[in-house]
Every structure is written in C-alpha cells, then in structure tokens.
Design a protein around this motif. Structure first.
Motif, mmCIF file in Angstrom:
data_model
loop_
_atom_site.group_PDB
_atom_site.id
_atom_site.type_symbol
_atom_site.label_atom_id
_atom_site.label_comp_id
_atom_site.label_asym_id
_atom_site.label_seq_id
_atom_site.Cartn_x
_atom_site.Cartn_y
_atom_site.Cartn_z
ATOM 1 N N ILE A 80 0.749 -1.264 -0.087
ATOM 2 C CA ILE A 80 0.070 0.127 -0.013
ATOM 3 C C ILE A 80 0.843 1.222 0.122
ATOM 4 N N ASP A 81 0.515 2.169 -0.740
ATOM 5 C CA ASP A 81 1.224 3.490 -1.095
ATOM 6 C C ASP A 81 0.777 4.521 0.466
ATOM 7 N N MET A 82 1.513 4.647 1.100
ATOM 8 C CA MET A 82 1.266 5.456 2.208
ATOM 9 C C MET A 82 1.256 6.823 2.155
ATOM 10 N N ARG A 83 1.535 7.415 0.937
ATOM 11 C CA ARG A 83 1.271 8.829 0.555
ATOM 12 C C ARG A 83 -0.051 9.072 0.217
ATOM 13 N N TYR A 84 -0.861 7.955 0.042
ATOM 14 C CA TYR A 84 -2.291 8.088 -0.258
ATOM 15 C C TYR A 84 -3.215 8.090 0.775
ATOM 16 N N GLU A 85 -2.592 7.472 1.761
ATOM 17 C CA GLU A 85 -3.452 7.069 3.192
ATOM 18 C C GLU A 85 -3.894 8.021 4.357
ATOM 19 N N ASN A 86 -4.792 7.952 4.739
ATOM 20 C CA ASN A 86 -5.243 8.668 5.999
ATOM 21 C C ASN A 86 -4.775 7.536 6.840
ATOM 22 N N PRO A 87 -3.797 7.796 7.736
ATOM 23 C CA PRO A 87 -3.310 6.883 8.731
ATOM 24 C C PRO A 87 -4.139 6.386 9.596
ATOM 25 N N LEU A 88 -5.217 7.005 10.215
ATOM 26 C CA LEU A 88 -5.936 6.535 11.252
ATOM 27 C C LEU A 88 -7.257 5.820 10.803
ATOM 28 N N TYR A 89 -7.551 6.307 9.591
ATOM 29 C CA TYR A 89 -8.712 5.223 8.792
ATOM 30 C C TYR A 89 -7.958 3.977 8.480
ATOM 31 N N LEU A 90 -6.841 4.021 7.803
ATOM 32 C CA LEU A 90 -6.167 2.568 7.577
ATOM 33 C C LEU A 90 -6.008 1.961 8.805
ATOM 34 N N ALA A 91 -5.298 2.466 9.787
ATOM 35 C CA ALA A 91 -5.497 1.646 10.919
ATOM 36 C C ALA A 91 -6.802 1.050 11.615
ATOM 37 N N GLU A 92 -8.006 1.597 11.252
ATOM 38 C CA GLU A 92 -9.218 1.132 11.519
ATOM 39 C C GLU A 92 -9.508 -0.153 10.699
ATOM 40 N N GLU A 122 -1.453 14.229 -4.213
ATOM 41 C CA GLU A 122 -2.158 15.575 -3.910
ATOM 42 C C GLU A 122 -3.338 15.651 -4.148
ATOM 43 N N ALA A 123 -3.846 14.923 -5.218
ATOM 44 C CA ALA A 123 -5.403 14.751 -5.548
ATOM 45 C C ALA A 123 -6.139 14.262 -4.473
ATOM 46 N N PHE A 124 -5.650 13.442 -3.725
ATOM 47 C CA PHE A 124 -6.158 12.790 -2.594
ATOM 48 C C PHE A 124 -6.304 13.712 -1.375
ATOM 49 N N GLY A 125 -5.587 14.746 -1.241
ATOM 50 C CA GLY A 125 -5.534 15.911 -0.390
ATOM 51 C C GLY A 125 -4.480 15.875 0.806
ATOM 52 N N TYR A 126 -3.172 15.104 0.201
ATOM 53 C CA TYR A 126 -2.150 15.059 0.990
ATOM 54 C C TYR A 126 -0.947 15.923 0.271
ATOM 55 N N ALA A 127 -1.099 17.015 0.886
ATOM 56 C CA ALA A 127 -0.044 17.827 -0.008
ATOM 57 C C ALA A 127 1.136 18.511 1.190
ATOM 58 N N GLY A 128 2.189 18.986 0.987
ATOM 59 C CA GLY A 128 3.379 19.448 1.737
ATOM 60 C C GLY A 128 4.460 18.814 1.784
ATOM 61 N N SER A 129 4.748 17.789 0.874
ATOM 62 C CA SER A 129 5.813 16.899 0.975
ATOM 63 C C SER A 129 6.895 17.781 0.298
ATOM 64 N N SER A 132 10.500 15.211 -3.801
ATOM 65 C CA SER A 132 10.020 14.947 -4.982
ATOM 66 C C SER A 132 9.310 13.823 -5.274
ATOM 67 N N ARG A 133 9.500 12.610 -4.687
ATOM 68 C CA ARG A 133 8.767 11.579 -4.523
ATOM 69 C C ARG A 133 7.911 11.216 -3.478
ATOM 70 N N GLY A 134 7.779 12.375 -2.601
ATOM 71 C CA GLY A 134 6.740 11.999 -1.490
ATOM 72 C C GLY A 134 7.213 11.049 -0.355
ATOM 73 N N ALA A 135 8.654 10.815 -0.021
ATOM 74 C CA ALA A 135 9.009 9.649 0.807
ATOM 75 C C ALA A 135 8.577 10.221 2.179
ATOM 76 N N ASP A 136 8.957 11.556 2.388
ATOM 77 C CA ASP A 136 8.726 12.209 3.761
ATOM 78 C C ASP A 136 7.407 12.013 4.322
ATOM 79 N N LEU A 137 6.321 12.199 3.327
ATOM 80 C CA LEU A 137 5.044 12.041 3.453
ATOM 81 C C LEU A 137 4.596 10.549 3.792
ATOM 82 N N ALA A 138 5.119 9.819 3.127
ATOM 83 C CA ALA A 138 4.920 8.243 3.356
ATOM 84 C C ALA A 138 5.008 7.827 4.825
#
Length: 342
Positions: A80-92, A122-129, A132-138
């Motif tokens: 699963i690509d964690m850049r796209y995930e809401n962490p708490l919803y995924l935990a549930e 970013e289209a999923f609402g997760y911006a701010g990385s 360039s590859r979003g590793a920090d966001l993941a």
C-alpha cells in the motif's frame, strides 16, 4: 523457505481480440484464485496497490472478501502506498480485517511505486511533501499509523458527549492485539531496510532494488535482508522478524506454459526507475527440476522465510492455479516448504 504465496498486480482492461477483463472480473477472479490456493495449502495471497491505473487500488474490500471465503491463507498487500493514506482510517480498516481473518493479515506498506500521474497523492488531499517522490509524506503517515495500531490515545474524550465520552484519551477502534507483528515495510534499498529494522516491522523486498553495484540481484537482496536483521537486533526488538522476497517463477510443464514463458528465462537487468539506477531480478522459467537447481543457488531465497510469486493475473484463475499447483507440487518441497494442509 517456510512459506510461499502469490503477488498479483491486478491488471485489468483490454486483452486483445475484442476481449476485456473488467475491474469486477479482476476482483472476483482474485477471490476464486485465493480459494483454490487455500485448498492447496498455499500460505498467502498478496496484492500490489496502484492508484490512477487499471490495477488493484482498494485492497481492504478484496482482502475482507477473501478472508471470509477461506480458512488458512494469509491475506495481504505488497504494498500500500502510504502517501495516499489517511493513517487513522487505515489503522481502523487494518484492525477490522485482522479481526475478521483471525490474525491472517500481512499488511505491506511503503512509499509506493512510480505512478502514472504527477504527485497523485496531492489529488487525494495530501500535500506539503518536501521530497520530489513524497518519501517524507509516506514516513510521516506510517509513523502515525503505527501509533494508532499500537493503541496509543490520539484524541481527547468529550466529557459532555451524550454517548458516554468521559475524560482522558481515546485510541482508534477497533483495536487488534498483535497487529503490529503483522505489518511489513516494502524496502527498495539497504537504507530503507535498516530503517524498517530499527522501527521494528517485517521486511518485504521486491523484484527490484534501487541499487546497482554490479553484484547479482540475489546477492544484493540477501545483503539487504542481513542489514535489516542486524538493525532489528541493534534496536533491541524481541522475537524474529519475517522477511519476504518476490520472484517471477514459472514451472513449465505444458505446451501452453512453454508458449507463454519458454523464452522468458533471462539474467538480471540494470535500468533506471524514479531517476535512480536500479537492479531488476531475473525471471525463472524452466522445467521443475531445473528450477529447483537454480533456486537452491538464489542467496536471497535461502535467506528469506517467505516467497511471493508474481502471477499473470490476466490469464485467469484456471491458468494461474495450475502454475501455483505445479510450483507447490514439483518445486516448493525441494526448497523446504510444507503445505498448510500437512
């Protein structure tokens, strides 16, 4: 090799000749194949997750359906690509699936693979990385996810709630004890493997590494596994972590299999992925006795406890089940595998 299963990319779409595999076809065939493998005593069925592509994108409904229709087989993702995930919803969702399956979940996550779109997360609402590859966001999402499945309190109860809020902190629900031991990190290089060992999660290693030292792929991967285990021990984690590798392996026992895969036996390849020189593992395709000889020389396969066979899911349930059955009957026992059916 203690366990083996299949890794499906879940491709669907036109098949040629006016035929088409729909998204619904792909999902239902995955369930049927998992049932057949459960009957064979195969250990796991795992799915790649890709967004904005004709591949599996929402694994939780699929894995839940498989868990409800099977008895023994492990259900999981790779990854699963964690850049796209809401962490708490995924935990549930992960906790619910783990409870439904009686602890048969093997949830693989990571930064994910190269995408078909530009910064799709970013289209999923997760911006701010800032990467360039979003590793920090993941990594950020993953760390919060781990806190959630560990049962850490992440919100304050409302003392004025009409639903018995009370006081103090509240964890996300449901909570599945032991789920942490069934979380995997997909590592593409030794640095990522070291991080996974330090954090204390299992290791998934794919059919490519973002390293190109000139060494054979299996040696690079075996070193990655050793680095991971060393980091696990150095961090003081208890128990023995699991490690998995992916391979493209096709026992050739029929003319049809020879037609599809007879010319696929090749060596490691060096290429560029995400702008990084990378090593891609070779495809194994041969008669079963030849495969056994070759795989016994694979250093990473000797090091890992779990093997994931990449399968051509577009070829349907009957074909893929035959490939898996041939591997289970003619190859896997010589590598140390024992069926879950005994």
């Amino acid at each position: 090799m203690q366990r083996f299963g299949t890794l499906s990319f879940g491709h669907y779409g036109p098949l040629g000749g006016g035929r088409e595999l729909t998204a619904g076809d792909s999902l239902k065939q995955a369930i049927d194949l998992a049932q057949g493998m459960d009957d064979l005593g195969v250990n796991g069925t795992y799915f790649r997750v890709h967004h904005f592509a004709r591949q599996q994108a929402s694994p939780m409904p699929l894995l839940s359906a498989i868990a409800a229709r099977t008895e023994r087989i492990e259900v999981g993702t790779g990854v699963i690509d964690m850049r796209y995930e809401n962490p708490l919803y995924l935990a549930e969702e992960a906790a619910a699936l783990d409870l439904i399956s009686d602890g048969r979940l093997a949830l693989g996550v990571s930064r994910g693979s190269p995408e078909t779109v530009v910064r799709g997360y970013e289209a999923f609402g997760y911006a701010g990385s800032m990467d360039s590859r979003g590793a920090d966001l993941a990594r950020e999402h993953f760390e919060l996810f781990l806190r959630a499945i560990d049962g850490e309190t992440l919100a304050e109860r409302d003392a004025h709630s009409p639903f018995g809020g009370g006081t103090g902190g509240q964890r996300v629900e449901p909570h599945s004890p032991g789920l942490r031991s069934r979380i995997w990190w997909g590592a593409g290089n030794s640095d990522s493997a070291t991080w996974a060992g330090t954090v204390g999660v299992n290791l998934m290693s794919s059919t490519l590494l973002t390293e190109a030292s000139g060494q054979p792929f299996d040696e690079l991967q075996a070193q990655q596994i050793a680095t991971f285990r060393q980091a696990w021990r150095a961090a003081g984690h208890e128990g023995v972590p699991r490690t998995s590798i992916s391979r493209s392996i096709f026992p050739i026992t029929t003319a049809e299999e020879q037609m599809y895969f007879g010319g696929r036996q090749d060596g490691d390849q060096i290429g560029v992925i995400d702008g990084i020189r990378s090593t891609f593992g070779k495809t194994y395709a041969a008669a079963p006795d030849v495969l056994v000889e070759q795989l016994l020389q694979d250093e990473a396969l000797r090091s890992a406890d779990t093997l994931m066979l990449t399968i051509p899911s577009q070829l349907g349930v009957e074909f893929n089940l035959r490939v898996v059955e041939s591997f289970a009957k003619y190859v896997a026992p010589a590598l140390g595998w024992v069926s879950t059916r005994g």
